[in-house]
Each structure stands twice: as C-alpha cells, then as structure tokens.
Design a protein around this motif. Sequence first.
Motif, PDB file in Angstrom:
ATOM      1  N   ILE A 174       0.846  -1.202   0.000  1.00  0.00           N
ATOM      2  CA  ILE A 174       0.000   0.000   0.000  1.00  0.00           C
ATOM      3  C   ILE A 174       0.876   1.244   0.000  1.00  0.00           C
ATOM      4  CG2 ILE A 174      -1.676   1.309   1.359  1.00  0.00           C
ATOM      5  CD1 ILE A 174      -2.814  -1.371   2.320  1.00  0.00           C
ATOM      6  N   ALA A 175       1.977   1.213   0.772  1.00  0.00           N
ATOM      7  CA  ALA A 175       2.868   2.377   0.825  1.00  0.00           C
ATOM      8  C   ALA A 175       3.508   2.639  -0.531  1.00  0.00           C
ATOM      9  CB  ALA A 175       3.935   2.152   1.889  1.00  0.00           C
ATOM     10  N   VAL A 176       3.913   1.577  -1.219  1.00  0.00           N
ATOM     11  CA  VAL A 176       4.533   1.742  -2.541  1.00  0.00           C
ATOM     12  C   VAL A 176       3.554   2.357  -3.524  1.00  0.00           C
ATOM     13  CG1 VAL A 176       5.470   0.495  -4.516  1.00  0.00           C
ATOM     14  CG2 VAL A 176       6.219  -0.080  -2.204  1.00  0.00           C
ATOM     15  N   ILE A 177       2.309   1.878  -3.468  1.00  0.00           N
ATOM     16  CA  ILE A 177       1.294   2.424  -4.383  1.00  0.00           C
ATOM     17  C   ILE A 177       1.030   3.889  -4.088  1.00  0.00           C
ATOM     18  CG2 ILE A 177      -1.141   2.247  -5.033  1.00  0.00           C
ATOM     19  CD1 ILE A 177      -0.937  -0.757  -4.535  1.00  0.00           C
ATOM     20  N   ALA A 178       0.971   4.250  -2.830  1.00  0.00           N
ATOM     21  CA  ALA A 178       0.708   5.644  -2.477  1.00  0.00           C
ATOM     22  C   ALA A 178       1.840   6.550  -2.936  1.00  0.00           C
ATOM     23  CB  ALA A 178       0.513   5.757  -0.961  1.00  0.00           C
ATOM     24  N   LEU A 179       3.097   6.106  -2.688  1.00  0.00           N
ATOM     25  CA  LEU A 179       4.236   6.924  -3.115  1.00  0.00           C
ATOM     26  C   LEU A 179       4.271   7.070  -4.631  1.00  0.00           C
ATOM     27  CD1 LEU A 179       7.028   5.544  -0.731  1.00  0.00           C
ATOM     28  CD2 LEU A 179       5.890   7.783  -0.620  1.00  0.00           C
ATOM     29  N   SER A 180       3.918   5.991  -5.322  1.00  0.00           N
ATOM     30  CA  SER A 180       3.897   6.068  -6.793  1.00  0.00           C
ATOM     31  C   SER A 180       2.860   7.065  -7.270  1.00  0.00           C
ATOM     32  CB  SER A 180       3.616   4.681  -7.384  1.00  0.00           C
ATOM     33  OG  SER A 180       4.615   3.758  -6.999  1.00  0.00           O
ATOM     34  N   ALA A 181       1.696   7.069  -6.618  1.00  0.00           N
ATOM     35  CA  ALA A 181       0.636   7.998  -7.016  1.00  0.00           C
ATOM     36  C   ALA A 181       1.059   9.435  -6.772  1.00  0.00           C
ATOM     37  CB  ALA A 181      -0.645   7.672  -6.241  1.00  0.00           C
ATOM     38  N   ILE A 182       1.725   9.683  -5.623  1.00  0.00           N
ATOM     39  CA  ILE A 182       2.167  11.049  -5.333  1.00  0.00           C
ATOM     40  C   ILE A 182       3.216  11.488  -6.333  1.00  0.00           C
ATOM     41  CG2 ILE A 182       3.391  12.475  -3.635  1.00  0.00           C
ATOM     42  CD1 ILE A 182       2.097  10.727  -1.455  1.00  0.00           C
ATOM     43  N   GLY A 183       4.167  10.577  -6.628  1.00  0.00           N
ATOM     44  CA  GLY A 183       5.212  10.928  -7.597  1.00  0.00           C
ATOM     45  C   GLY A 183       4.636  11.179  -8.978  1.00  0.00           C
ATOM     46  N   PHE A 184       3.680  10.373  -9.370  1.00  0.00           N
ATOM     47  CA  PHE A 184       3.066  10.550 -10.689  1.00  0.00           C
ATOM     48  C   PHE A 184       2.320  11.873 -10.776  1.00  0.00           C
ATOM     49  CE2 PHE A 184      -0.499   9.884 -13.616  1.00  0.00           C
ATOM     50  CZ  PHE A 184       0.207   9.546 -14.776  1.00  0.00           C
ATOM     51  N   GLY A 185       1.599  12.219  -9.672  1.00  0.00           N
ATOM     52  CA  GLY A 185       0.880  13.488  -9.674  1.00  0.00           C
ATOM     53  C   GLY A 185       1.827  14.671  -9.741  1.00  0.00           C
ATOM     54  N   SER A 186       2.948  14.596  -9.020  1.00  0.00           N
ATOM     55  CA  SER A 186       3.933  15.681  -9.065  1.00  0.00           C
ATOM     56  C   SER A 186       4.536  15.821 -10.448  1.00  0.00           C
ATOM     57  CB  SER A 186       5.040  15.413  -8.036  1.00  0.00           C
ATOM     58  OG  SER A 186       4.497  15.300  -6.733  1.00  0.00           O
ATOM     59  N   LEU A 187       4.808  14.688 -11.073  1.00  0.00           N
ATOM     60  CA  LEU A 187       5.391  14.721 -12.413  1.00  0.00           C
ATOM     61  C   LEU A 187       4.428  15.374 -13.409  1.00  0.00           C
ATOM     62  CD1 LEU A 187       7.668  13.927 -14.334  1.00  0.00           C
ATOM     63  CD2 LEU A 187       6.566  11.694 -14.611  1.00  0.00           C
ATOM     64  N   LYS A 188       3.147  15.025 -13.316  1.00  0.00           N
ATOM     65  CA  LYS A 188       2.160  15.627 -14.208  1.00  0.00           C
ATOM     66  C   LYS A 188       2.052  17.130 -13.986  1.00  0.00           C
ATOM     67  CE  LYS A 188       0.632  12.348 -16.781  1.00  0.00           C
ATOM     68  NZ  LYS A 188       0.769  12.448 -18.253  1.00  0.00           N
ATOM     69  N   LEU A 189       2.073  17.578 -12.731  1.00  0.00           N
ATOM     70  CA  LEU A 189       2.001  19.004 -12.433  1.00  0.00           C
ATOM     71  C   LEU A 189       3.202  19.735 -13.010  1.00  0.00           C
ATOM     72  CD1 LEU A 189       0.668  21.375 -10.970  1.00  0.00           C
ATOM     73  CD2 LEU A 189       1.928  20.731  -8.896  1.00  0.00           C
ATOM     74  N   TYR A 190       4.399  19.128 -12.892  1.00  0.00           N
ATOM     75  CA  TYR A 190       5.609  19.745 -13.430  1.00  0.00           C
ATOM     76  C   TYR A 190       5.526  19.848 -14.955  1.00  0.00           C
ATOM     77  CZ  TYR A 190      10.490  20.248 -14.821  1.00  0.00           C
ATOM     78  OH  TYR A 190      11.645  20.659 -15.405  1.00  0.00           O
ATOM     79  N   GLU A 191       5.070  18.770 -15.606  1.00  0.00           N
ATOM     80  CA  GLU A 191       4.951  18.790 -17.066  1.00  0.00           C
ATOM     81  C   GLU A 191       3.962  19.857 -17.525  1.00  0.00           C
ATOM     82  OE1 GLU A 191       3.878  14.900 -18.229  1.00  0.00           O
ATOM     83  OE2 GLU A 191       5.893  14.056 -18.003  1.00  0.00           O
ATOM     84  N   SER A 192       2.879  20.035 -16.775  1.00  0.00           N
ATOM     85  CA  SER A 192       1.888  21.052 -17.145  1.00  0.00           C
ATOM     86  C   SER A 192       2.485  22.452 -17.061  1.00  0.00           C
ATOM     87  CB  SER A 192       0.671  20.927 -16.227  1.00  0.00           C
ATOM     88  OG  SER A 192      -0.270  21.944 -16.503  1.00  0.00           O
ATOM     89  N   GLN A 193       3.271  22.719 -16.012  1.00  0.00           N
ATOM     90  CA  GLN A 193       3.892  24.038 -15.869  1.00  0.00           C
ATOM     91  C   GLN A 193       4.917  24.289 -16.974  1.00  0.00           C
ATOM     92  OE1 GLN A 193       5.495  23.902 -11.908  1.00  0.00           O
ATOM     93  NE2 GLN A 193       3.521  24.337 -10.899  1.00  0.00           N
ATOM     94  N   VAL A 194       5.680  23.256 -17.355  1.00  0.00           N
ATOM     95  CA  VAL A 194       6.665  23.409 -18.426  1.00  0.00           C
ATOM     96  C   VAL A 194       5.987  23.711 -19.754  1.00  0.00           C
ATOM     97  CG1 VAL A 194       8.390  22.172 -19.800  1.00  0.00           C
ATOM     98  CG2 VAL A 194       8.411  21.990 -17.299  1.00  0.00           C
ATOM     99  N   GLN A 195       4.887  23.035 -20.024  1.00  0.00           N
ATOM    100  CA  GLN A 195       4.165  23.271 -21.275  1.00  0.00           C
ATOM    101  C   GLN A 195       3.622  24.696 -21.342  1.00  0.00           C
ATOM    102  OE1 GLN A 195       1.199  20.226 -21.517  1.00  0.00           O
ATOM    103  NE2 GLN A 195       2.676  18.593 -22.036  1.00  0.00           N
TER     104      GLN A 195
END
Length: 312
Positions: A174-195
Amino acid sequence: MQLTTYIADLLYRYECVIIPGFGAFLTRYKSAHIDDTSNTFHPPSKIVSFNKQLQANDGLFANYVASAEKCSYETALQQIRSFTAQISRELSEGKTISFKNIGEFSFNEEKSLQFEPLQQQNFSTSAFGLSSFVSQKISREAYRETVEAIEEKTPIHFTPERRKAKPYLKYAAIAVIALSAIGFGSLKLYESQVQKFNYAEREKANSLVENQIQEATFVIENPLPVLSLQVPKHTGLYHIVAGAYRMEANAEKKVSQLREKGYSPLKMEVNRYGLHQVLYASFDDKLEAQRKLYEIQRSENADAWLLIQEIQ
C-alpha cells in the motif's frame, strides 16, 4: 521453335507482344489470392490471352529477333513471316501447335482459332521464385478446447494462511502504491507548468519575428535576366522509339530518364493499340536515323526500333 522462346522473353517485360500477320499475346495482372475450397495460396501472376485482330507490325518483336539473332531488321521480318506461314499451314492441316512456356493453338470444329494458355507459367516478375502452396485450415475451436482442458487440470490456489503470516507485506505494498501515485501526480504538475511556459515563450518569439518581417525592406539591385528555353521539336518521318508502354505513368518515367541522359524525348499520343510510345529523336533522313538507331542499340538500348510515321 526459337521464335517462341523470344515471345516468352518479351511477355515478361511487355503487356502486348504482336506477331505480325498472326496476332497478339496480351497479359493482364492478377493479384495474389487464396482458394478457400482447397486452402491453396497463389502468388501474383500475369494471365496470358490471345487476340487475332492485332496483326499490324509495331516493330517490337522484329527488333528483338534482330538483336538476339544479330541480323538486320529485314532478315528478322523474313524469319517471322516464314514462322507464321508454317504454323498457319500446320493449323489448317488440323495439327495442334504448342508455343513453349506459353500455350497451345488449334482449330475447333467451326475452324476458329483457339488458344489454351499454359497455367503453370507465370510471367509476373514480382512473383519470381514464388509458387503456389497448400496450408491446412486452422481449427480455432480445437485450440480453445485444448486450453480449457489445461485450465481445468492446473487450477490456481491461494493460501490464506501465508497471507496472514506476513501482514507487513500488505502495508508495504500500500505504501509503494501511495508513493507512486504522489510521484506521478507531481510529475504531471511539473509537465503542465513546463508546457505553459514553453507556449508563452513561443508566442513571444512569433510576435517578435512578425514585427521584424513587417519592418524589413527587400531591394534586389541586380535582378537575374529572363531565361528563354528553346525546346526542340520532333519533326521528320523517321523516329527512334525507346519503348511502348500500356501505362502512361511508365512512359512518363521513361521520358524523365531520357532527359537525364541528355536526350530531348517525346511521348506520343496513345496509338490504336492503347500504347504510349516514347521517342529518342526524329530525323528527315532515313540513313541518319538508322545510324543513330544502331548507335543507341549498341550503347544502351538493344530494344530500340525505328518508326516510320508522320507525327503532328
């Protein structure tokens, strides 16, 4: 008969081969197909047929015979006349005439000429090395029954005791899945700002370029002179033919190739046989045309031939 071999050679390269005084062999392309009744796969091929109405000499066969036999054009024509006279005589006597690798000719009860092509021969160069083959039909239902039988013999079992023995594995997952979700969300937010940043910078650059183009003034002090091209016309009664093509696209391709070699080619209007003839050059003097024809045949195109005709 050696001439039948020459006919077969030409059928690989041309869609219409006329035998002066006898008729014409025509080929038609047939794509690859599957015979559902016998599960036979057939490669692409060229179907051969015969038309007795096309008997006028177009020079193709005679020039090929002259090149292969290393004789004059008139001698080749004489050989063809003797050949057609012989087979016409044998046909009138009720014999069946076989053209090697092409088919057979015979007269029916009404004394009409019949042609039976040889089915095993394929004149399509795109099918070189390919042959028909039979493949057994795939029984998908039988495979499904086999898979179902295997699944019944090897069921998957879960052991609840082992899962209870190590509960920390569940929380770790469960911890691995949660960390993956947080990392994925951060990555998407960063990509949106770069675009968004890249889009804003691109708009600024486009606006700057447009303003500079509007303010620019172009002055050409020494313009280039006007270029006049004199395209030579084909005049005269004697013409050297590079080839005759059923498809106009092939004739246009030949014209482009000749231009690259320095010639001034001409694509004639389609003739009564449906062929587009491409000319090397035209001459008023027959001897000059023959000399040029022999030069072309020796140097680059052994199938070139002489056409005597008035063109517009």
